[in-house]
Design a protein around this motif. Structure first.
Motif, mmCIF file in Angstrom:
data_model
loop_
_atom_site.group_PDB
_atom_site.id
_atom_site.type_symbol
_atom_site.label_atom_id
_atom_site.label_comp_id
_atom_site.label_asym_id
_atom_site.label_seq_id
_atom_site.Cartn_x
_atom_site.Cartn_y
_atom_site.Cartn_z
ATOM 1 N N PRO A 271 21.923 -44.999 80.684
ATOM 2 C CA PRO A 271 21.899 -45.279 79.248
ATOM 3 C C PRO A 271 23.139 -44.747 78.525
ATOM 4 O O PRO A 271 23.211 -44.801 77.311
ATOM 5 N N PHE A 272 24.094 -44.193 79.256
ATOM 6 C CA PHE A 272 25.301 -43.666 78.610
ATOM 7 C C PHE A 272 26.495 -44.006 79.481
ATOM 8 O O PHE A 272 26.344 -44.410 80.635
ATOM 9 N N SER A 273 27.687 -43.866 78.913
ATOM 10 C CA SER A 273 28.867 -43.997 79.764
ATOM 11 C C SER A 273 29.476 -42.612 79.959
ATOM 12 O O SER A 273 29.259 -41.709 79.162
ATOM 13 N N LEU A 274 30.238 -42.485 81.026
ATOM 14 C CA LEU A 274 30.764 -41.170 81.373
ATOM 15 C C LEU A 274 31.773 -40.681 80.336
ATOM 16 O O LEU A 274 32.509 -41.476 79.752
ATOM 17 N N VAL A 303 27.166 -25.680 80.944
ATOM 18 C CA VAL A 303 25.795 -26.192 80.921
ATOM 19 C C VAL A 303 25.769 -27.475 80.094
ATOM 20 O O VAL A 303 26.302 -27.507 78.991
ATOM 21 N N GLY A 304 25.135 -28.492 80.625
ATOM 22 C CA GLY A 304 24.991 -29.724 79.869
ATOM 23 C C GLY A 304 26.209 -30.632 79.898
ATOM 24 O O GLY A 304 26.238 -31.661 79.229
ATOM 25 N N SER A 305 27.228 -30.264 80.675
ATOM 26 C CA SER A 305 28.434 -31.096 80.694
ATOM 27 C C SER A 305 28.239 -32.343 81.562
ATOM 28 O O SER A 305 29.071 -33.232 81.565
ATOM 29 N N GLY A 306 27.130 -32.409 82.273
ATOM 30 C CA GLY A 306 26.816 -33.613 83.044
ATOM 31 C C GLY A 306 27.359 -33.594 84.460
ATOM 32 O O GLY A 306 27.992 -34.550 84.906
ATOM 33 N N LYS A 307 27.068 -32.542 85.176
ATOM 34 C CA LYS A 307 27.551 -32.442 86.556
ATOM 35 C C LYS A 307 26.697 -33.285 87.514
ATOM 36 O O LYS A 307 27.186 -33.772 88.516
ATOM 37 N N THR A 308 25.404 -33.432 87.157
ATOM 38 C CA THR A 308 24.500 -34.094 88.098
ATOM 39 C C THR A 308 24.944 -35.524 88.403
ATOM 40 O O THR A 308 24.918 -35.966 89.550
ATOM 41 N N VAL A 309 25.371 -36.222 87.381
ATOM 42 C CA VAL A 309 25.737 -37.618 87.598
ATOM 43 C C VAL A 309 27.028 -37.695 88.425
ATOM 44 O O VAL A 309 27.210 -38.598 89.245
ATOM 45 N N VAL A 310 27.891 -36.722 88.260
ATOM 46 C CA VAL A 310 29.106 -36.655 89.078
ATOM 47 C C VAL A 310 28.718 -36.468 90.549
ATOM 48 O O VAL A 310 29.256 -37.131 91.444
ATOM 49 N N PRO A 457 29.048 -34.272 76.652
ATOM 50 C CA PRO A 457 28.730 -35.630 76.200
ATOM 51 C C PRO A 457 28.625 -35.662 74.680
ATOM 52 O O PRO A 457 28.254 -34.659 74.063
ATOM 53 N N PRO A 458 28.957 -36.795 74.086
ATOM 54 C CA PRO A 458 28.960 -36.887 72.623
ATOM 55 C C PRO A 458 27.543 -36.819 72.059
ATOM 56 O O PRO A 458 26.563 -36.941 72.783
ATOM 57 N N GLY A 459 27.468 -36.583 70.761
ATOM 58 C CA GLY A 459 26.176 -36.642 70.092
ATOM 59 C C GLY A 459 25.412 -35.338 70.164
ATOM 60 O O GLY A 459 24.255 -35.268 69.792
ATOM 61 N N ARG A 460 26.028 -34.289 70.659
ATOM 62 C CA ARG A 460 25.338 -32.998 70.692
ATOM 63 C C ARG A 460 25.742 -32.216 69.455
ATOM 64 O O ARG A 460 26.919 -32.076 69.169
ATOM 65 N N THR A 461 24.763 -31.696 68.744
ATOM 66 C CA THR A 461 25.114 -30.834 67.617
ATOM 67 C C THR A 461 25.146 -29.405 68.125
ATOM 68 O O THR A 461 24.282 -29.006 68.894
ATOM 69 N N VAL A 561 16.627 -27.097 83.656
ATOM 70 C CA VAL A 561 15.574 -27.787 82.921
ATOM 71 C C VAL A 561 16.170 -28.601 81.769
ATOM 72 O O VAL A 561 17.016 -28.133 81.030
ATOM 73 N N ASP A 562 15.708 -29.821 81.646
ATOM 74 C CA ASP A 562 16.316 -30.721 80.681
ATOM 75 C C ASP A 562 15.253 -31.393 79.817
ATOM 76 O O ASP A 562 14.570 -32.303 80.260
ATOM 77 N N VAL A 563 15.059 -30.886 78.599
ATOM 78 C CA VAL A 563 14.099 -31.477 77.666
ATOM 79 C C VAL A 563 14.811 -31.679 76.322
ATOM 80 O O VAL A 563 14.886 -30.755 75.517
ATOM 81 N N GLY A 590 19.794 -27.862 72.403
ATOM 82 C CA GLY A 590 21.033 -28.493 71.971
ATOM 83 C C GLY A 590 21.391 -29.680 72.845
ATOM 84 O O GLY A 590 22.531 -30.076 72.961
ATOM 85 N N ARG A 591 20.385 -30.257 73.500
ATOM 86 C CA ARG A 591 20.655 -31.383 74.384
ATOM 87 C C ARG A 591 20.383 -32.711 73.692
ATOM 88 O O ARG A 591 20.694 -33.765 74.220
ATOM 89 N N GLY A 592 19.744 -32.644 72.525
ATOM 90 C CA GLY A 592 19.488 -33.882 71.801
ATOM 91 C C GLY A 592 20.393 -33.954 70.586
ATOM 92 O O GLY A 592 21.380 -33.229 70.495
HETATM 93 P P1 ADP Z 1 24.660 -29.901 83.860
HETATM 94 O O1 ADP Z 1 26.134 -30.049 83.923
HETATM 95 O O2 ADP Z 1 24.230 -28.739 83.051
HETATM 96 O O3 ADP Z 1 24.017 -29.975 85.215
HETATM 97 P P2 ADP Z 1 23.249 -32.353 83.485
HETATM 98 O O4 ADP Z 1 23.876 -33.093 84.586
HETATM 99 O O5 ADP Z 1 21.873 -31.844 83.672
HETATM 100 O O6 ADP Z 1 24.195 -31.155 83.023
HETATM 101 O O7 ADP Z 1 23.326 -33.240 82.181
HETATM 102 C C1 ADP Z 1 22.736 -32.841 80.974
HETATM 103 C C2 ADP Z 1 22.149 -34.016 80.252
HETATM 104 O O8 ADP Z 1 23.202 -34.842 79.773
HETATM 105 C C3 ADP Z 1 21.314 -34.897 81.130
HETATM 106 O O9 ADP Z 1 20.223 -35.349 80.367
HETATM 107 C C4 ADP Z 1 22.235 -36.039 81.469
HETATM 108 O O10 ADP Z 1 21.525 -37.216 81.779
HETATM 109 C C5 ADP Z 1 23.025 -36.179 80.197
HETATM 110 N N1 ADP Z 1 24.355 -36.751 80.362
HETATM 111 C C6 ADP Z 1 25.199 -36.585 81.393
HETATM 112 N N2 ADP Z 1 26.366 -37.227 81.186
HETATM 113 C C7 ADP Z 1 26.262 -37.805 79.978
HETATM 114 C C8 ADP Z 1 27.145 -38.626 79.188
HETATM 115 N N3 ADP Z 1 28.360 -38.944 79.610
HETATM 116 N N4 ADP Z 1 26.696 -39.036 77.984
HETATM 117 C C9 ADP Z 1 25.476 -38.687 77.552
HETATM 118 N N5 ADP Z 1 24.600 -37.950 78.234
HETATM 119 C C10 ADP Z 1 24.983 -37.498 79.446
#
Ligand code: ADP
Ligand code: MG
Length: 697
Positions: A271-274, A303-310, A457-461, A561-563, A590-592
């Motif tokens: 649902p997002f782009s990198l 934390v929250g920088s999106g490592k999992t998708v990488v 990722p954008p949209g975080r306050t 944990v991601d909520v 701060g994840r939403g």
């Molecule tokens: P961490 O680096 O702490 O492991 P996560 O991989 O858990 O971070 O990612 C944190 C949250 O951000 C997850 O819900 C993930 O799906 C979301 N996310 C990752 N990359 C992006 C992105 N490019 N844009 C928006 N949301 C993203």
């Protein structure tokens, strides 16, 4: 005949080293004469001169001499023997609570006594309690004073300072007597360049410093003889990492080019782009995997920088190339979360993700093992359980390790061993959410290439952090009520009490009861470290689904944990935690897109350092800034979590003081590998021991 080197001469061969002494030395990690030489004094005593009684100050540890005036047994609250001595300048009382009749008789008035001890304030002026002493024979020549300061060594029960000194005396005279018995491996060029003395000079000086040098100067971290050893130790450590890397690169890895199909499918389904940073790191990883040299890459990302998708994209590149990928996490909760994410992302692409953790038993475990061994499971997620003997992979191409700082180097190597397939080694990707200051990364990860996801990722306050004393607990509870009634969710974190998980869990249970009473309108859940994995998962699922307003938790929620709807976090007694850990915890909110709050509710009064540390948390949300400050305030051991891993343990160097060497050590390391590669092995052996991990990487 070439003399044996001192690292091969066992302590047992020294005079006075019977089996009991040898056993106690072993307890201190001392096996050879060389070990004794590197066992440096903690501090020194000055027995080179006599301090006049008139100039004693409380706290001094000094040698005194005087004529005995009286020696009497006093029957006060505690029976004691008091002996008063005097010289031309003043008097001093020596106090003994334990004494023999012979001792008492020997302390005759008029005799000259020499004593050594610590001066303190007694009921009738200055005194020494249980000093070492000797009654000097009036007719014999005056007893000699020491020529050098007296070393006080780190000791252990049953091993006296006198014994340690006697052993090190022998070691030092062997050092001086035997030519080349302790090779000075650091080349003269490097010594000259950094204005360092020889090894022998440094050791002699530190063990037996000449008279007249102050304790402060000797113990100062800039003391040049100490610096000589620090340099050598850091160099040895750095060389070991260079070697580790060279050894890892000696074995080829499979070229995992992939056809992009799965990666594109995953990206299309997200649902997002990198972010730009994610794209850059994905690219760096992809290029590494496309080579026959094994990837050795560390990805750092806040934390929250999106490592999992990488990580998922790297795994898919391996799968596209016909190989398996395995992801290992340090805790079951974190591994589960990865398993959940990977399954959610990859199963729609037709891939089977397997799960393996210690708690998986019986038939389910058997099925997982079979899927892993047959290659049916393309991606495997798990914990340490992946190391177990009965785990075998079909054709592993990539090892991903999350939260590297909790695993030691050897564990990383062990997983690599497991993944060896047809003479090839898997690629390695290591991910850490603990931002590591550059200097520490240079020491801890010099064998790895480094990528940084330096963008959220954008949209975080940004999270608003406030620091509040726990006297205002009621106000904080009101705030939680308000936020939850407005549709938000909150965490209430109970921290570790005296390192006891049991107590921590009890505290969390009690807090839950109190909060349920204070906030009857809220649905409140509890997770703690001693609950069963399935129970934890059930509560987490409720919270994630929005069925709970407030989640009381121990620090088990630290990682992963991601909520997104959770936007308030209360941390009780944050002063008990390290900044890196607080930062991790706070990263759960701060994840939403709604504004998030973190309340650090400390227990007053707070120490000066405690104030400074919580102030850092209030003022910054940048993990790297926080890590730098943490390093400044607490030192590197704590920051890297060496307690858990033994990752970087120095015998003499102290990174919080000796950091200024790092650049020079890097340069010297390269110089050695180019000009004197022969000295790297002996240096590593000297400082890091015969640690097998370096020989068979
Ligand atoms: P961490 O680096 O702490 O492991 P996560 O991989 O858990 O971070 O990612 C944190 C949250 O951000 C997850 O819900 C993930 O799906 C979301 N996310 C990752 N990359 C992006 C992105 N490019 N844009 C928006 N949301 C993203
Ligand atoms: Mg993560």
């Amino acid at each position: 005949m070439t003399p044996a080197s001192l690292d091969q001469i066992e302590i047992a061969l020294l005079k006075g080293a019977g089996p009991a002494v040898v056993e106690r030395c072993e307890r201190l990690g001392l096996h050879s004469v060389q070990d004794l030489l590197f066992h440096l004094p903690l501090r020194y005593q000055d027995r080179t001169r006599i301090t006049p009684l008139g100039s004693l100050r409380p706290g001094d540890e000094v040698m005194v001499e005087g004529y005995i005036r009286v020696a009497d047994i006093i029957k006060g609250k505690r029976r004691s023997l008091l002996c008063k001595i005097q010289d031309g300048s003043g008097t001093l009382t020596l106090r003994f609570f334990h004494f023999s009749q012979a001792q008492r008789v020997a302390l005759r008035s008029g005799e000259l006594l020499r004593g050594f001890g610590e001066v303190r304030v007694g009921p009738n002026g200055l005194e020494m309690v249980h000093p070492e002493y000797k009654v000097l024979q009036a007719d014999s020549p005056p007893a000699d004073l020491s020529q050098a300061l007296t070393a006080i060594y780190p000791a252990t029960e049953g091993l006296t300072q006198a014994r340690l000194r006697q052993l090190s005396d022998q070691a030092l005279s062997m050092l001086q007597r035997r030519e080349n018995a302790l090779t000075d491996w650091v080349p003269a060029e490097l010594l000259r360049q950094h204005r360092l003395c020889s090894l022998e000079e440094a050791l002699l000086y530190l063990h037996r410093p000449p008279a007249g040098i102050s304790q402060e100067r000797l113990l100062s971290t800039t003391e040049p003889h100490r610096q000589r050893l620090v340099f050598e130790e850091l160099l040895a450590h750095h060389l070991s990492l260079i070697k580790l890397r060279q050894q890892a690169l000696r074995i080829d890895a499979p070229v995992l080019t992939g056809d992009q199909s799965l990666r594109q499918a995953l990206l299309a389904s997200l649902p997002f782009s990198l972010t730009n940073a994610q794209q850059r790191v994905v690219q760096e990883v992809a290029e590494d995997m496309n080579k026959s040299a094994p990837m050795l890459r560390l990805v750092q990302g806040d934390v929250g920088s999106g490592k999992t998708v990488v990580a998922a994209l790297a795994a898919l590149q391996a799968v596209e190339s016909g190989f398996q990928a395995v992801m290992m996490a340090p805790t079951e909760i974190l591994a589960e979360q990865h398993f959940h994410n990977f399954s959610r992302w990859l199963e729609p692409l037709g891939l089977k993700v397997a799960w393996l953790a210690g708690k998986l038993k019986g038939k389910a475990r058997q099925q997982s093992l079979e899927a892993i061994a047959s290659g049916e499971a393309r991606v495997i997620v798990g914990t340490h359980a992946l190391f177990q003997d009965d785990v075998s992979f079909a054709h592993l191409g990539l090892v991903i390790i999350d939260e590297q700082h909790r695993f030691g180097v050897h564990q990383r190597l062990a997983l690599r061993e497991k993944g060896m397939h047809q003479g090839k080694a898997p690629h390695q990707l290591i991910m850490t959410a603990t931002p590591i200051p550059r200097t520490l990364a240079m020491v801890a990860y010099a064998d790895l290439d480094c990528s940084v996801i330096d963008e959220l990722p954008p949209g975080r306050t940004p999270i608003q952090t406030v620091v509040i004393a726990d006297q205002r607990r009621d106000a904080v509870i009101e705030r939680v009520r308000g936020a939850c009634m407005a549709g938000r969710q909150a965490y209430w974190v109970c921290t570790l009490i005296e390192e006891s998980e049991v107590l921590e869990c009890q505290a969390a249970e009690a807090t839950t009861e109190q909060l349920k009473e204070a906030l009857p309108e809220l649905k409140i859940g509890l997770v703690h470290g001693r609950m069963k994995a399935t129970e934890k998962a059930a509560v987490m699922a409720e919270f994630k689904a929005g069925d709970l307003h407030l989640l009381v938790a121990t620090t088990v929620i630290e990682v992963g944990v991601d909520v997104p709807n959770a936007s308030v976090m209360i941390i009780e007694n944050p002063e008990r935690l390290g900044l890196a850990q607080l930062h991790q915890l706070r990263g759960r909110v701060g994840r939403g897109s709604v504004e998030s709050f973190c309340v650090l509710m400390y227990h007053a009064p707070l120490s000066q350092q405690g104030k400074a540390r919580l102030g850092v948390m209030r003022d910054s949300t940048d993990g790297f800034v926080i890590a730098e400050k943490d390093l400044e305030l607490r030192g590197p051991g704590e920051v890297l979590g060496t307690r858990q891993t033994g990752l970087v343990q120095f015998r003499i160097a102290d990174l919080s003081q000796d950091e200024h060497w790092l650049d020079a050590v890097h340069e010297a390391g390269d110089w050695v590998m180019r000009h004197r590669p022969d000295i790297s092995e002996p240096l590593i052996r000297r400082w890091l021991g015969q640690a097998e991990r370096y020989s068979q990487a």
